[in-house]
Scaffold this motif. Structure first.
Motif, PDB file in Angstrom:
ATOM      1  N   ASN A 119       0.781  -1.244   0.000  1.00 18.52           N
ATOM      2  CA  ASN A 119       0.000   0.000   0.000  1.00 18.52           C
ATOM      3  C   ASN A 119       0.813   1.296   0.000  1.00 18.52           C
ATOM      4  O   ASN A 119       0.271   2.356   0.283  1.00 18.52           O
ATOM      5  CB  ASN A 119      -0.950   0.006   1.214  1.00 18.52           C
ATOM      6  N   THR A 120       2.117   1.226  -0.322  1.00 15.99           N
ATOM      7  CA  THR A 120       2.933   2.420  -0.038  1.00 15.99           C
ATOM      8  C   THR A 120       3.402   3.195  -1.272  1.00 15.99           C
ATOM      9  O   THR A 120       3.171   4.397  -1.355  1.00 15.99           O
ATOM     10  CB  THR A 120       4.137   2.032   0.846  1.00 15.99           C
ATOM     11  N   THR A 121       4.074   2.540  -2.220  1.00 12.29           N
ATOM     12  CA  THR A 121       4.588   3.277  -3.387  1.00 12.29           C
ATOM     13  C   THR A 121       4.439   2.463  -4.668  1.00 12.29           C
ATOM     14  O   THR A 121       4.832   1.288  -4.690  1.00 12.29           O
ATOM     15  CB  THR A 121       6.106   3.591  -3.233  1.00 12.29           C
ATOM     16  N   ALA A 165       9.796   0.363   0.043  1.00 11.82           N
ATOM     17  CA  ALA A 165       8.906   1.194  -0.776  1.00 11.82           C
ATOM     18  C   ALA A 165       9.663   2.400  -1.345  1.00 11.82           C
ATOM     19  O   ALA A 165       9.080   3.225  -2.033  1.00 11.82           O
ATOM     20  CB  ALA A 165       7.713   1.659   0.061  1.00 11.82           C
ATOM     21  N   HIS A 166      10.969   2.496  -1.038  1.00 10.96           N
ATOM     22  CA  HIS A 166      11.762   3.630  -1.540  1.00 10.96           C
ATOM     23  C   HIS A 166      13.088   3.213  -2.154  1.00 10.96           C
ATOM     24  O   HIS A 166      14.153   3.478  -1.616  1.00 10.96           O
ATOM     25  CB  HIS A 166      11.987   4.656  -0.430  1.00 10.96           C
ATOM     26  N   PRO A 167      12.992   2.526  -3.325  1.00 12.29           N
ATOM     27  CA  PRO A 167      14.229   2.274  -4.070  1.00 12.29           C
ATOM     28  C   PRO A 167      14.712   3.588  -4.698  1.00 12.29           C
ATOM     29  O   PRO A 167      13.955   4.563  -4.734  1.00 12.29           O
ATOM     30  CB  PRO A 167      13.785   1.291  -5.150  1.00 12.29           C
ATOM     31  N   ILE A 216      13.619   1.020   8.591  1.00 13.93           N
ATOM     32  CA  ILE A 216      14.386   1.751   7.564  1.00 13.93           C
ATOM     33  C   ILE A 216      13.435   2.015   6.407  1.00 13.93           C
ATOM     34  O   ILE A 216      13.266   1.180   5.516  1.00 13.93           O
ATOM     35  CB  ILE A 216      15.616   0.972   7.087  1.00 13.93           C
ATOM     36  N   HIS A 217      12.806   3.181   6.428  1.00 18.64           N
ATOM     37  CA  HIS A 217      11.766   3.450   5.441  1.00 18.64           C
ATOM     38  C   HIS A 217      12.348   3.868   4.093  1.00 18.64           C
ATOM     39  O   HIS A 217      11.765   3.587   3.047  1.00 18.64           O
ATOM     40  CB  HIS A 217      10.818   4.519   5.978  1.00 18.64           C
ATOM     41  N   ASP A 218      13.487   4.540   4.107  1.00 23.22           N
ATOM     42  CA  ASP A 218      14.037   5.129   2.886  1.00 23.22           C
ATOM     43  C   ASP A 218      15.558   5.040   2.975  1.00 23.22           C
ATOM     44  O   ASP A 218      16.115   4.762   4.042  1.00 23.22           O
ATOM     45  CB  ASP A 218      13.574   6.605   2.806  1.00 23.22           C
ATOM     46  N   PHE A 281      11.405   9.809   7.888  1.00 23.36           N
ATOM     47  CA  PHE A 281      10.888   8.754   7.013  1.00 23.36           C
ATOM     48  C   PHE A 281      11.382   8.914   5.582  1.00 23.36           C
ATOM     49  O   PHE A 281      11.499   7.937   4.872  1.00 23.36           O
ATOM     50  CB  PHE A 281       9.358   8.687   7.084  1.00 23.36           C
ATOM     51  N   HIS A 282      11.653  10.154   5.178  1.00 20.00           N
ATOM     52  CA  HIS A 282      12.060  10.366   3.785  1.00 20.00           C
ATOM     53  C   HIS A 282      13.260  11.284   3.658  1.00 20.00           C
ATOM     54  O   HIS A 282      13.276  12.367   4.233  1.00 20.00           O
ATOM     55  CB  HIS A 282      10.888  10.952   2.989  1.00 20.00           C
ATOM     56  N   GLU A 283      14.233  10.826   2.882  1.00 16.81           N
ATOM     57  CA  GLU A 283      15.339  11.690   2.509  1.00 16.81           C
ATOM     58  C   GLU A 283      14.981  12.355   1.174  1.00 16.81           C
ATOM     59  O   GLU A 283      14.396  11.710   0.300  1.00 16.81           O
ATOM     60  CB  GLU A 283      16.630  10.880   2.355  1.00 16.81           C
ATOM     61  N   VAL A 478      -0.604   7.319  -0.232  1.00 16.04           N
ATOM     62  CA  VAL A 478       0.680   7.464   0.468  1.00 16.04           C
ATOM     63  C   VAL A 478       1.632   8.132  -0.527  1.00 16.04           C
ATOM     64  O   VAL A 478       1.849   9.332  -0.463  1.00 16.04           O
ATOM     65  CB  VAL A 478       1.219   6.128   1.003  1.00 16.04           C
ATOM     66  N   HIS A 479       2.159   7.362  -1.496  1.00 13.74           N
ATOM     67  CA  HIS A 479       3.052   7.932  -2.495  1.00 13.74           C
ATOM     68  C   HIS A 479       2.477   7.737  -3.900  1.00 13.74           C
ATOM     69  O   HIS A 479       1.625   6.878  -4.107  1.00 13.74           O
ATOM     70  CB  HIS A 479       4.433   7.274  -2.437  1.00 13.74           C
ATOM     71  N   GLY A 480       2.996   8.546  -4.825  1.00 14.82           N
ATOM     72  CA  GLY A 480       2.585   8.445  -6.219  1.00 14.82           C
ATOM     73  C   GLY A 480       3.795   8.449  -7.132  1.00 14.82           C
ATOM     74  O   GLY A 480       4.902   8.809  -6.714  1.00 14.82           O
TER      75      GLY A 480
HETATM   76 FE    FE Z   1       7.415   6.688   2.235  1.00 11.59          FE
END
Ligand code: FE
Ligand code: V55
Length: 494
Positions: A119-121, A165-167, A216-218, A281-283, A478-480
């Protein structure tokens, strides 16, 4: 029991649970012709009433939503990702999976089934679209029909049980750098660091241990390095076994930055201690500057998710959390590399740079924040339970900031960036805006209208050049991810 009346189920988190398509949406203004492709969004929206009253939005079934744009016209579609979990619950006609990332709270019918909700990206790489969530592997989705193609494991090659969810995709080599944490199972310290080449083949997977079991989200890459900033929000097996929270934040423990050559061996990883108790959560991005590395982060003094603070006994109300867009600079030539920190912008999150500057020096970024001039409370909903109400465009080097406001009481979601083929034009941003139908902050919080705004990336203060009216109240994303026509035409799935 019905749906709980908490921030995870009201406002823009109101359950909608509908799959549908809409053709030829009403457009106010004119969509530039250069905008040709699809804006994919990941939308949590649980198909069933939850097993527990204290259920959270991060635990809700992933839906894939698409705004397909061509010749100024827009079509819309939204569909559930048919994960193992979604299909098992559909068959049972009720929820079988319990608390967020806690398998010990599941119904026996859920045993040994994949728990991820994807459900994230939405992630596009090498002609394929994936729906991702950090607690499991991605699911491949057909970009034209939104049908779920199945779980993605690189033809059986991927060992990691999880996929971020953040490659990060290198704009020159086309490689996708990614990782998975808790890669070897629940509460393990294992992190898998991986590279898929431009053709989507898994060419490297190495495992290392993180200093503690953190979320480790990102992560970020530069031309030289792979960088893992980690923050003290920790998993604990005893707590999870008792049916408790997966994550609890710790103000007393340090953050760390793990940094290694991006094509190197994990044995070269250097861990550098950072400030205590902070969270991110995000860089935004990172880049090399001689021997120095700059890492730009959406940093807060504590965890932005109330349930992760509460599990750690931290009592700070949401609106009192302080933070800043922060640049951490590390001189890798020093005998003992350390973090030098400075603030480069107001607090906020859900940041975006254009794809072409990933891991490179960059001039500008966009992110969401709270407009200090806005009157009234923010619209409820979104992943943390309160939505942002303005977008900022920041030029860290020039020190300039611009803001786009939204209508009173409205919410804004993370922008996607569309490149313009014209030289010297900075392209456009696409972002969802949810506007209350009643008096801001007073009417029914589930009664709002969702619009897609098209904004000039370098003139956000002017507001939208076009508004696409869905005529619906859509659940928060969440993300697009924006995918151009060129990429769609070259997709593996037809
Ligand atoms: Fe995120
Ligand atoms: C985040 C979102 C998640 C999750 C963990 O934005 C962290 C942060 C939508 O799911 O599971």
């Amino acid at each position: 029991m019905g749906f709980p009346q908490t921030i995870h189920f009201i406002g823009t988190n109101t359950p909608r649970r509908q799959e549908y398509t809409l053709e030829g949406l009403e457009v106010e203004g004119e969509i530039p012709e250069a905008i040709d492709g699809t804006f994919f969004r990941a939308v949590p929206d649980n198909a069933h009433e939850p097993m527990f009253e204290d259920d959270i939005a991060l635990n809700h079934d992933g839906m894939i939503s698409a705004f397909a744009i061509r010749d100024g016209k827009v079509d819309f579609a939204i569909k559930y990702v048919e994960t193992e979990r979604y299909l098992a619950e559909k068959e049972a006609g009720r929820a079988l999976f319990g608390r967020y990332r806690n398998p010990f709270t599941d119904d026996p019918l859920a045993k040994d089934k994949d728990r991820t909700v994807a459900n994230t990206t939405p992630v596009w790489h090498a002609g394929r679209l994936f729906m991702t969530k950090e607690d499991g592997r991605g699911y491949e989705v057909n970009p034209h029909t939104l049908a779920t193609e199945g779980k993605w494991d690189y033809e059986g090659k991927l060992r990691s049980e999880t996929f971020t969810a953040h490659p990060r995709i290198d704009p020159e080599t086309g490689e996708m750098f990614f990782f998975g944490y808790e890669a070897g199972g629940l509460c393990t310290l294992d992190v898998a660091y991986c590279i898929a080449d431009k053709d989507g083949k898994l060419v490297r997977e190495q495992w290392f241990d993180q200093p503690y079991c953190s979320t480790i989200h990102d992560f970020v890459i530069t031309e030289k390095y792979a960088i893992f900033p980690i923050f003290p929000t920790l998993a604990d097996m005893d707590r999870i076994k008792e049916g408790g929270a997966h994550w609890a934040h710790r103000q007393d423990l340090p953050s760390y930055v793990g940094i290694m050559p991006r094509y190197g061996d994990v044995s070269e990883m250097v861990w550098i201690e950072g400030p205590k108790g902070v969270s991110c959560f995000h860089e935004v991005n990172a880049f090399d500057d001689g021997d120095k590395v700059h890492i730009d982060l959406c940093l807060t003094e504590t965890n932005a998710f109330s349930f992760m603070r509460e599990a750690g006994g931290i009592d700070i109300p949401q609106q009192e959390i302080k933070g800043a867009l922060t640049r951490w600079t590390i001189d890798m030539s020093a005998d003992e590399p350390a973090i030098a920190s400075r603030e480069i912008g107001p607090t906020g999150d859900l940041c975006r740079v254009e794809d072409a500057v990933q891991g490179r020096p960059y001039q500008r970024a966009w992110y969401l924040s709270m407009n200090p001039q806005a009157k009234g409370p923010p619209m409820l909903g979104g992943p943390v339970g309160a939505n942002f109400n303005c977008m900022l465009r920041i030029e860290p080097e020039a020190g300039r900031i611009a803001m786009m406001e939204v209508p009173p009481g409205a919410a804004i979601s993370e922008p996607a960036h569309v490149v313009s083929p014209e030289d010297g034009h900075g392209g456009w941003l696409l972002c969802m805006i949810d506007i209350p139908n009643g008096p801001p902050g007073a009417g029914d919080p589930s009664d709002y209208s969702s619009e897609l705004w098209v904004v000039e990336a370098d003139a956000i203060e002017k507001g939208p050049v076009a508004k696409v009216k869905t005529g619906k109240a859509l659940r928060s994303q969440v993300h697009g991810t924006w995918v151009s026509r060129r990429k769609l035409d070259a997709s593996v799935r037809k």
